[in-house]
Design an enzyme around this catalytic site. Structure first.
Site, PDB file in Angstrom:
ATOM      1  N   GLU A 170       0.840  -1.202   0.000  1.00  0.00           N
ATOM      2  CA  GLU A 170       0.000   0.000   0.000  1.00  0.00           C
ATOM      3  C   GLU A 170       0.872   1.248   0.000  1.00  0.00           C
ATOM      4  O   GLU A 170       0.601   2.212  -0.723  1.00  0.00           O
ATOM      5  CB  GLU A 170      -0.911   0.013   1.237  1.00  0.00           C
ATOM      6  CG  GLU A 170      -2.054  -0.960   1.141  1.00  0.00           C
ATOM      7  CD  GLU A 170      -2.825  -1.104   2.449  1.00  0.00           C
ATOM      8  OE1 GLU A 170      -4.004  -1.472   2.380  1.00  0.00           O
ATOM      9  OE2 GLU A 170      -2.255  -0.877   3.544  1.00  0.00           O
ATOM     10  N   GLU A 171       1.916   1.226   0.792  1.00  0.00           N
ATOM     11  CA  GLU A 171       2.802   2.382   0.878  1.00  0.00           C
ATOM     12  C   GLU A 171       3.390   2.692  -0.502  1.00  0.00           C
ATOM     13  O   GLU A 171       3.412   3.844  -0.949  1.00  0.00           O
ATOM     14  CB  GLU A 171       3.914   2.112   1.899  1.00  0.00           C
ATOM     15  CG  GLU A 171       4.675   3.346   2.299  1.00  0.00           C
ATOM     16  CD  GLU A 171       5.748   3.070   3.334  1.00  0.00           C
ATOM     17  OE1 GLU A 171       5.868   1.910   3.805  1.00  0.00           O
ATOM     18  OE2 GLU A 171       6.478   4.006   3.682  1.00  0.00           O
ATOM     19  N   GLY A 172       3.845   1.659  -1.193  1.00  0.00           N
ATOM     20  CA  GLY A 172       4.409   1.842  -2.527  1.00  0.00           C
ATOM     21  C   GLY A 172       3.357   2.309  -3.527  1.00  0.00           C
ATOM     22  O   GLY A 172       3.568   3.249  -4.291  1.00  0.00           O
TER      23      GLY A 172
END
Ligand SMILES: *[C@@H]1O[C@H](CO)[C@@H](O)[C@H](O)[C@H]1NC(C)=O
Ligand SMILES: *[C@@H]1O[C@H](CO)[C@@H](O)[C@H](O)[C@H]1NC(C)=O
Ligand SMILES: *[C@@H]1O[C@H](CO)[C@@H](O)[C@H](O)[C@H]1NC(C)=O
Ligand SMILES: *[C@@H]1O[C@H](CO)[C@@H](O)[C@H](O)[C@H]1NC(C)=O
Length: 495
Positions: free
Chosen positions: A167-169
């Site tokens: 999700e962060e990426g």
């Protein structure tokens, strides 16, 4: 042709031209009047709870345009005083308290009647992922206490969450492509056009405890755990993304220290990446307090280690390489490091967060070639501590870490992600796009508030009309000018 007839024709032509010009002008004035009526502004907030510090971003956008691309901008970035939230593991209420000042600052900016409708999120990343690995009940307590504090403010608080690495990426990739308006293009003919592969950019994020690489590969295949699919503005996207836990700046430097300490087996350890003349003591307890730096079987936590800089870039590069496992890829081309699947990098990349901060300090964000960058880093790593301290008196706390961080970045990008001296030039090192900080938080908010519709936006008519009016105006202008020019050519200038 008689003079009277000539005059009549000329008169008709000029009247037509002037008439069309006036009509076009009226249309434009009517349209621009709308622009002068200020649309109501809406706000949203995201706390980016990173491993080393927390920042609050306040975003704003004109109401009713939620579905447009590139419409959200950053109204405030407030840096929370103190360390990242995972530092408060033993005193979780303090984590909530630490957020109050920025929250007050944000509320000072948002008009009272809009505060209750302001969606507010807290997202935590690798620092909390590591804490959850160590002690998940401490991580849960932290989220509870933070939520308790944030619920006391008059906003629409929607929860504190731990983001996965994917999700962060993915949200970082959405942020940069949203800000560059590369997800959807508005054509002159009034049609939405999906972007071509070349217009989408990849994202490279270097946090304190993890690093993310996300891009649209030329052939999406391989490990499904590295694949994220989106449908945005009617277009389907499959991106490659991977987050390497422990390969953020701070944890990577820690793994490097642990390697040097274990290789030396003494209480005085040479550190080739620190400037010569620099010394630092550390306790083994502190070195091994995260799951990233693996301790030896037996050690005394209270042992003190003296690290002494030797300013030796060649030895520094080889030491930094030891924290990667390159052989686990077994020579496979579609592999990053530590055996992780990665297709060949392709397209343009934006490198932000610590990639940017490090290279900004070294004056390497102006598109320098790999060889210039490499030479600059080597020269910098040879400078001695006394001279460096004098040159950068306001940087003392972090100064000794620029060389190891820069060497780490070069190794990660070249040997890890397999950029080459040619593809190096496709990387832009930047902090912001469209006056907004690049990071996962904007993409996260856009996603959770459904501000990027999966289908082609319907609310595009206003923009559509702008383009249409502009087109009419220019066509009329062109016709008038041509008519005028023809009239002058055929009939001569009126007496
Ligand atoms: C945004 O898109 C959604 C779904 O396509 C639609 O329901 C909504 O009305 C749109 N909002 C605006 C402000 O255009
Ligand atoms: C986790 O933290 C709590 C509270 O600080 C402590 O009581 C517990 O022993 C810890 N658990 C582990 C497995 O370390
Ligand atoms: C970067 O450039 C500035 C201005 O030219 C200079 O003062 C500074 O020393 C440079 N930084 C490094 C690390 O070379
Ligand atoms: C970087 O510079 C060093 C020293 O000049 C050189 O040995 C090395 O090959 C260079 N690396 C790259 C990737 O250019």
């Amino acid at each position: 042709m008689g003079h009277a007839r000539k005059g009549l024709v000329l008169g008709i032509l000029l009247t037509t031209a002037i008439g069309s010009g006036i009509v076009a002008l009226i249309l434009v004035i009517v349209e621009t009047r709308d622009v002068y009526l200020p649309p109501e502004t809406k706000y949203g907030m995201v706390f980016d709870a990173g491993s080393s510090h927390t920042a609050l971003f306040v975003y704003r956008w004109p109401a009713g345009k939620e579905n447009d691309t590139g419409i959200v901008s950053q109204a405030l970035a407030c840096s929370v005083k103190g360390p990242g939230i995972s530092y408060y593991r033993e005193e979780p209420t303090q984590a909530g308290e630490s957020l109050r000042d920025c929250m007050r600052e944000a509320l000072g900016l948002i008009p009272d009647h809009l505060q209750r409708g302001t969606p507010t999120f807290l997202g935590a990343t690798a620092g909390m992922r590591l804490l959850r690995l160590q002690n998940s009940s401490q991580a849960d307590r932290l989220f509870e206490e933070i939520s308790k504090t944030l619920r006391q403010f008059p906003v629409d608080f929607r929860g504190a969450q731990l983001l996965t690495g994917n999700e962060e990426g993915a949200f970082g990739w959405i942020t940069i492509n949203y800000l560059l308006e590369s997800l959807v293009k508005y054509s002159f003919a009034g049609k939405w056009m999906p972007p071509t592969a070349a217009e989408l950019v990849g994202s490279l994020d270097l946090g304190g405890a993890s690093t993310q690489i996300t891009f649209r590969p030329q052939s999406p295949s391989g490990d499904p755990s590295t694949q994220e699919d989106f449908r945005l503005y009617g277009g389907n996207y499959t991106v490659y993304t991977h987050s390497y836990l422990c390969y953020g700046r701070d944890q990577a430097l820690k793994m490097l220290q642990a390697h040097l300490v274990q290789a030396s087996n003494s209480s005085r350890v040479d550190h080739p990446c620190y400037p010569s003349g620099f010394q630092e003591t550390l306790l083994l307890e502190g070195l091994y307090d995260s799951p990233c730096a693996r301790p030896p079987k037996a050690y005394n936590p209270q042992s003190e280690i003296l690290l002494r800089g030797t300013g030796d870039p060649e030895a520094c590069f080889s030491a930094v390489r030891t924290i990667f496992n390159f052989s686990s890829c077994g020579g496979r081309k579609d592999c990053g490091f530590n055996g992780v699947f990665q297709p060949a990098v392709s397209g343009h990349f934006y490198a932000f967060s610590a990639f940017y901060y490090t290279f900004d300090f070294l004056n390497l964000t102006k598109g320098q070639s790999l060889s210039v960058t490499n030479a600059t880093v080597w020269e910098f790593c040879k400078r001695n501590w006394d001279e460096m301290e004098l040159s950068y008196p306001d940087q003392k706390k972090w100064l000794h870490n620029y060389c190891p961080t820069a060497v780490y970045i070069l190794t990660l990008l070249m040997d890890g992600y397999k950029f080459t001296s040619e593809s190096w030039s496709t990387i832009s090192f930047c902090k912001q796009a469209a006056d907004t900080d690049i990071g996962w938080s904007l993409g996260y908010m856009l996603n959770l508030t459904n501000m990027i519709p999966s289908e082609e936006p319907a609310g595009s008519r206003a923009q559509n009309r702008d383009v249409w009016i502009a087109a009419v105006f220019f066509v009329v202008l062109a016709v008038s000018l041509t008519t005028g020019a023809l009239a002058v050519q055929y009939f001569g200038l009126p007496a």
